[in-house]
Design a protein around this motif. Sequence first.
Motif, PDB file in Angstrom:
ATOM      1  N   TYR A 189      15.571  -7.704  23.483  1.00  0.00           N
ATOM      2  CA  TYR A 189      15.481  -7.309  22.081  1.00  0.00           C
ATOM      3  C   TYR A 189      15.108  -8.475  21.171  1.00  0.00           C
ATOM      4  CZ  TYR A 189      17.284  -4.895  17.910  1.00  0.00           C
ATOM      5  OH  TYR A 189      17.435  -4.300  16.687  1.00  0.00           O
ATOM      6  N   MET A 195      11.282  -9.331  20.983  1.00  0.00           N
ATOM      7  CA  MET A 195      10.547  -8.314  20.228  1.00  0.00           C
ATOM      8  C   MET A 195      10.840  -8.455  18.737  1.00  0.00           C
ATOM      9  SD  MET A 195      10.546  -4.188  20.571  1.00  0.00           S
ATOM     10  CE  MET A 195      12.301  -3.930  20.634  1.00  0.00           C
ATOM     11  N   LYS A 196      12.101  -8.669  18.447  1.00  0.00           N
ATOM     12  CA  LYS A 196      12.517  -8.756  17.049  1.00  0.00           C
ATOM     13  C   LYS A 196      11.877  -9.958  16.360  1.00  0.00           C
ATOM     14  CE  LYS A 196      16.598  -8.694  14.197  1.00  0.00           C
ATOM     15  NZ  LYS A 196      18.025  -8.776  14.046  1.00  0.00           N
ATOM     16  N   LYS A 218       9.142 -10.038  13.239  1.00  0.00           N
ATOM     17  CA  LYS A 218       9.550 -10.596  11.936  1.00  0.00           C
ATOM     18  C   LYS A 218       8.373 -11.161  11.156  1.00  0.00           C
ATOM     19  CE  LYS A 218      13.283 -13.254   9.851  1.00  0.00           C
ATOM     20  NZ  LYS A 218      12.711 -14.145   8.881  1.00  0.00           N
ATOM     21  N   ARG A 241       4.103   1.663  18.334  1.00  0.00           N
ATOM     22  CA  ARG A 241       5.455   2.115  18.632  1.00  0.00           C
ATOM     23  C   ARG A 241       6.465   1.141  18.012  1.00  0.00           C
ATOM     24  NH1 ARG A 241       8.468   3.168  24.137  1.00  0.00           N
ATOM     25  NH2 ARG A 241      10.108   4.444  23.280  1.00  0.00           N
ATOM     26  N   SER A 299       6.130   1.433  13.970  1.00  0.00           N
ATOM     27  CA  SER A 299       6.593   2.659  13.332  1.00  0.00           C
ATOM     28  C   SER A 299       8.004   3.036  13.767  1.00  0.00           C
ATOM     29  CB  SER A 299       5.633   3.808  13.633  1.00  0.00           C
ATOM     30  OG  SER A 299       5.842   4.283  14.938  1.00  0.00           O
ATOM     31  N   SER A 300       8.321   2.854  15.037  1.00  0.00           N
ATOM     32  CA  SER A 300       9.598   3.364  15.521  1.00  0.00           C
ATOM     33  C   SER A 300      10.710   2.327  15.507  1.00  0.00           C
ATOM     34  CB  SER A 300       9.452   3.913  16.942  1.00  0.00           C
ATOM     35  OG  SER A 300       8.539   4.980  16.957  1.00  0.00           O
ATOM     36  N   PHE A 301      10.357   1.059  15.702  1.00  0.00           N
ATOM     37  CA  PHE A 301      11.420   0.068  15.898  1.00  0.00           C
ATOM     38  C   PHE A 301      11.615  -0.883  14.716  1.00  0.00           C
ATOM     39  CE2 PHE A 301      10.299   0.224  20.730  1.00  0.00           C
ATOM     40  CZ  PHE A 301      10.810   1.502  20.796  1.00  0.00           C
ATOM     41  N   ASN A 313      11.663  -0.668  11.500  1.00  0.00           N
ATOM     42  CA  ASN A 313      12.593  -0.301  10.431  1.00  0.00           C
ATOM     43  C   ASN A 313      14.035  -0.613  10.848  1.00  0.00           C
ATOM     44  OD1 ASN A 313      13.555   0.699   8.049  1.00  0.00           O
ATOM     45  ND2 ASN A 313      12.894   2.801   8.372  1.00  0.00           N
ATOM     46  N   THR A 314      14.326  -0.398  12.129  1.00  0.00           N
ATOM     47  CA  THR A 314      15.653  -0.731  12.642  1.00  0.00           C
ATOM     48  C   THR A 314      15.857  -2.248  12.647  1.00  0.00           C
ATOM     49  OG1 THR A 314      15.716   1.233  14.032  1.00  0.00           O
ATOM     50  CG2 THR A 314      17.133  -0.601  14.676  1.00  0.00           C
ATOM     51  N   MET A 315      14.835  -2.987  13.069  1.00  0.00           N
ATOM     52  CA  MET A 315      15.007  -4.425  13.230  1.00  0.00           C
ATOM     53  C   MET A 315      14.961  -5.173  11.899  1.00  0.00           C
ATOM     54  SD  MET A 315      12.955  -5.183  16.788  1.00  0.00           S
ATOM     55  CE  MET A 315      11.363  -4.607  16.257  1.00  0.00           C
ATOM     56  N   TRP A 316      14.028  -4.793  11.018  1.00  0.00           N
ATOM     57  CA  TRP A 316      13.841  -5.571   9.785  1.00  0.00           C
ATOM     58  C   TRP A 316      13.833  -4.744   8.510  1.00  0.00           C
ATOM     59  CZ3 TRP A 316      15.156 -10.190  10.656  1.00  0.00           C
ATOM     60  CH2 TRP A 316      14.861 -10.822  11.862  1.00  0.00           C
ATOM     61  N   GLY A 317      14.183  -3.483   8.607  1.00  0.00           N
ATOM     62  CA  GLY A 317      14.245  -2.650   7.413  1.00  0.00           C
ATOM     63  C   GLY A 317      15.479  -2.974   6.593  1.00  0.00           C
ATOM     64  N   PRO A 340       5.628   1.402   7.997  1.00  0.00           N
ATOM     65  CA  PRO A 340       4.227   1.070   7.728  1.00  0.00           C
ATOM     66  C   PRO A 340       3.309   2.265   8.020  1.00  0.00           C
ATOM     67  CG  PRO A 340       4.860   0.284   9.854  1.00  0.00           C
ATOM     68  CD  PRO A 340       6.085   0.911   9.275  1.00  0.00           C
ATOM     69  N   MET A 361       5.653   8.250  18.949  1.00  0.00           N
ATOM     70  CA  MET A 361       5.798   8.115  17.501  1.00  0.00           C
ATOM     71  C   MET A 361       5.298   9.365  16.797  1.00  0.00           C
ATOM     72  SD  MET A 361       2.502   5.773  16.713  1.00  0.00           S
ATOM     73  CE  MET A 361       2.375   6.304  15.022  1.00  0.00           C
ATOM     74  N   LEU A 408      17.558   1.534  19.834  1.00  0.00           N
ATOM     75  CA  LEU A 408      16.344   1.895  19.113  1.00  0.00           C
ATOM     76  C   LEU A 408      16.067   3.382  19.216  1.00  0.00           C
ATOM     77  CD1 LEU A 408      14.261  -1.107  20.418  1.00  0.00           C
ATOM     78  CD2 LEU A 408      14.916  -0.777  18.035  1.00  0.00           C
ATOM     79  N   LYS A 409      15.232   3.834  18.308  1.00  0.00           N
ATOM     80  CA  LYS A 409      14.840   5.246  18.354  1.00  0.00           C
ATOM     81  C   LYS A 409      13.740   5.444  19.389  1.00  0.00           C
ATOM     82  CE  LYS A 409      16.162   8.027  14.618  1.00  0.00           C
ATOM     83  NZ  LYS A 409      15.795   9.100  13.697  1.00  0.00           N
ATOM     84  N   ASN A 448      12.676  12.429  15.144  1.00  0.00           N
ATOM     85  CA  ASN A 448      11.501  11.541  15.101  1.00  0.00           C
ATOM     86  C   ASN A 448      11.115  11.204  13.655  1.00  0.00           C
ATOM     87  OD1 ASN A 448       9.366  10.048  15.956  1.00  0.00           O
ATOM     88  ND2 ASN A 448       8.129  11.769  16.654  1.00  0.00           N
ATOM     89  N   PRO A 465      11.625   7.696  12.287  1.00  0.00           N
ATOM     90  CA  PRO A 465      12.084   6.314  12.136  1.00  0.00           C
ATOM     91  C   PRO A 465      11.528   5.599  10.914  1.00  0.00           C
ATOM     92  CG  PRO A 465      10.491   6.482  13.911  1.00  0.00           C
ATOM     93  CD  PRO A 465      10.799   7.869  13.479  1.00  0.00           C
ATOM     94  N   ARG A 466      10.389   6.034  10.401  1.00  0.00           N
ATOM     95  CA  ARG A 466       9.847   5.365   9.225  1.00  0.00           C
ATOM     96  C   ARG A 466      10.552   5.819   7.949  1.00  0.00           C
ATOM     97  NH1 ARG A 466       3.349   5.674   9.544  1.00  0.00           N
ATOM     98  NH2 ARG A 466       3.782   7.814  10.148  1.00  0.00           N
ATOM     99  N   ARG A 470      16.091   4.917   8.130  1.00  0.00           N
ATOM    100  CA  ARG A 470      16.334   3.724   8.927  1.00  0.00           C
ATOM    101  C   ARG A 470      17.411   4.013   9.957  1.00  0.00           C
ATOM    102  NH1 ARG A 470      19.281  -1.553   8.083  1.00  0.00           N
ATOM    103  NH2 ARG A 470      18.379  -2.767   9.759  1.00  0.00           N
ATOM    104  N   TYR A 471      17.069   3.777  11.219  1.00  0.00           N
ATOM    105  CA  TYR A 471      18.058   3.928  12.282  1.00  0.00           C
ATOM    106  C   TYR A 471      18.709   2.572  12.507  1.00  0.00           C
ATOM    107  CZ  TYR A 471      20.107   4.592  16.869  1.00  0.00           C
ATOM    108  OH  TYR A 471      20.999   4.623  17.923  1.00  0.00           O
ATOM    109  N   ALA A 511      16.924 -10.726   7.068  1.00  0.00           N
ATOM    110  CA  ALA A 511      15.531 -10.312   6.959  1.00  0.00           C
ATOM    111  C   ALA A 511      14.737 -11.238   6.060  1.00  0.00           C
ATOM    112  CB  ALA A 511      15.459  -8.873   6.443  1.00  0.00           C
TER     113      ALA A 511
END
Lengths: 527, 261
Positions: free
Chosen positions: A311, A314-315, A319, A343, A346-348, A350-354, A366, A406, B42-43, B240, B242-243, B246-247, B259
Amino acid sequence: MTDAKAPTDAPGDCNARVQELIKYVKLPYDHVELTGEIKVPKIQRDSMIKVHAQQLTSKDTLARLGYPTDGLIPNWKEVFLEKMDEILKKYKSVRLFMDICVRCGACTDKCHYFLGTGDPRNMPVARAELMRKVYRRYFTWPGKLFGSKFVDGWDLSEEVLVLWYTYFYQCSECRRCAVFCPYGIDTAEITMAAREILNSVGLVQKYMHEIIDKAQVLGNNLGMQANAVVNSLEFVRDELQETTEIPEIDVPIDVEGADVLFVTPSADFFASPHIESLYGYAKVFHQAGISWTMSTHASEGGNFGMFVHNYEHMKKINKRIWDAARALKVKRVIGGECGHMWRVLSSFSNTMWGPFDYLDAKYPRPQHICEFTLDMLKRGALKIDKTANAEFTATIHDSCQVARGMEMGGQKYGQFEIPRGVIKGVCEKFVDMPENTIKERTFCCAAGQGLLGDDMMPTRVKGAMPRMQAYSYVKKENGVNFLALICAICKAQFSKMLPTYGFPMEEVGGIHQLVGRAIVLGAKEGI
Amino acid sequence: MGGIQFIINMALGSLIYLGLLIFVVGFVHKLYNVYYKTPQPLKIPQTPQPTTLGGVILRMAGDVLFFRSLSKGTTLLFFSGWIFHVTFFLILQRHLRYVLSPVPACVTFLNQAALFIGFVLLLALIVLLVRRLLDERTKYVTNFSDVFVLLLIIGIVTTGIMMRYEPFRPDVVGVKGFISDLLAPATAVGYMTLHPAHAPASLMFIFHLGLVSILLMYFPFSKLMHSGGYFFSPTRNMINNPRDVRYVNPWDKGSKEEATK
């Protein structure tokens, strides 16, 4: 999870023995005969057992990545089980998928690598069983109490390691098997976990991890310094201005206050046919009249960190994009043509840096370039001359990570409809390949998720068979002569595979290559 | 009460109590402590994944009730698997008549067809077993446990069907009495003081119930956990979006400070 007393069978040099067994050897390869049909092969045991990915040996790189630097470590069994335990506790997906598979066989004929090679360990369930055998032995009650025989498990041994290294690097994590699995067991999750476990004991694949390192140190997969990025983008700009004869058209770099930060795989900067799409993006932005910028800090959209359950890598790679978005004070982040990048974005991310509350809430955060272009097309912001693409009958290869990973446009199936919408908007003739090879059932290009290296040519060629069959089918039936892609890896893979299978290389290209050709520049209407 | 009868009563009682205990504790433990509590960072929902909760529930219902995902693949497996699960469920719910008193209509409505359904169930099981042993690819991945569990259920179904025929037909009143005795709190106490419930004098019944107890004990340690596990499958139960929403990764919640650092 340390009750497994790593039996140090024949202490000696375990590393030397394992290295001997997984040594990279250049193997001959040949393509499968094209009939237009995808036939399920008979099982051919061990037919791909000699295909091994090259290993990373640069000690500096390994040290930076936090992996052992001298190959397999002597106490590997202990570390192996500790890492596996950690992943089982951190990833519900992996833990659950270890437990609930009933080995029904629904996935056995779904993997492109199995279809191409007939090697039974390339059947998704058999691949996952490589891990389940260890799981049942060391992580379940019956296994701990009664041993490996009782649970159809394996005691850890060098042979097990070799099988793991061989077959978890013959999975492109495309998730096709999971479409057909009654419980949604996603082999990609298992492969990602296995790769990280192998890394922790010192068996690190070269191609992918070199890139993971470069992306963290230099900011892009190709390992370009910031000035090299600027140089190649300036070249793109000059090229554009020359061919279009429009002096204002630009590829802006590090422009603070631009509306859009655009990120794309660094291959787009100069690889062919990738660069054609970059021309396309620039033309779309120019014609739409939207200020945009690329970034030298976030000079890479791709994120190979996704291919391993590590993780942190990727994170950290991800960044850069959000740092750049903040620094350049943009309102939107738009990403170019790439599969796995999408992927992660769009999918990850927001979790990592949202949360991305500093961006414009009106747009998806995005946003995919196809979402953007189709929106512009629909709003009439782009003047299109479809005759520029009159010579083409196009078809689309849905990239695995986009197709199955996605949403696009906020609607179910948007990821299929939107790219097709863009193609149809700029090209008169469009034909889909057979139903079982597209959309959610699409086949991977066979080089995704870290398997694009030249060392993987045998699996790349065999694994491309299903897509090549489908392509040859529409070629024969409908005269298709353009394979439209939205992924940098697909582009690299197919520009090698088409010639291998006897088609002209020029038939491969990005969707925005078609867009770029059809846009009528100058007739500026804007929005 | 004869000595042998006492031993049978005690043994059968023990087996059933143990089976129920292991099943309930094991099943709940796995579902709650393992499948529910293990974090999902993660989602990872998978197409065709809806973007709303309602859509996700519908999709999962389609998978559970009609095996939608499986139906995209192999036809024979889909049909035999689906028929097996449905008929198994129908037969299972019919067994409520041994537990409930009075027996509700929803349990008895299949009275006429029950035996037929039983045979269909047996047939589906045999198809699954034969397929497992004949299909080249499935055979390759088949473990001993896969065959074992099929044989176990075939054993249960066969003994169940045989009890519908003479001379194996047990005394239904005796069976019902035995079951309600077993489940009564007083009997549980009696069992502990070595006064177990009276098992009906039917070898077939004892055999049937014995196999069921083994199945119950085996259940939480086996692939049969797919029954409850499916509902926790992250490729199927995540929305579905995730955008938009926020998960949060349970083990890396992230923060503004991190961040912007």
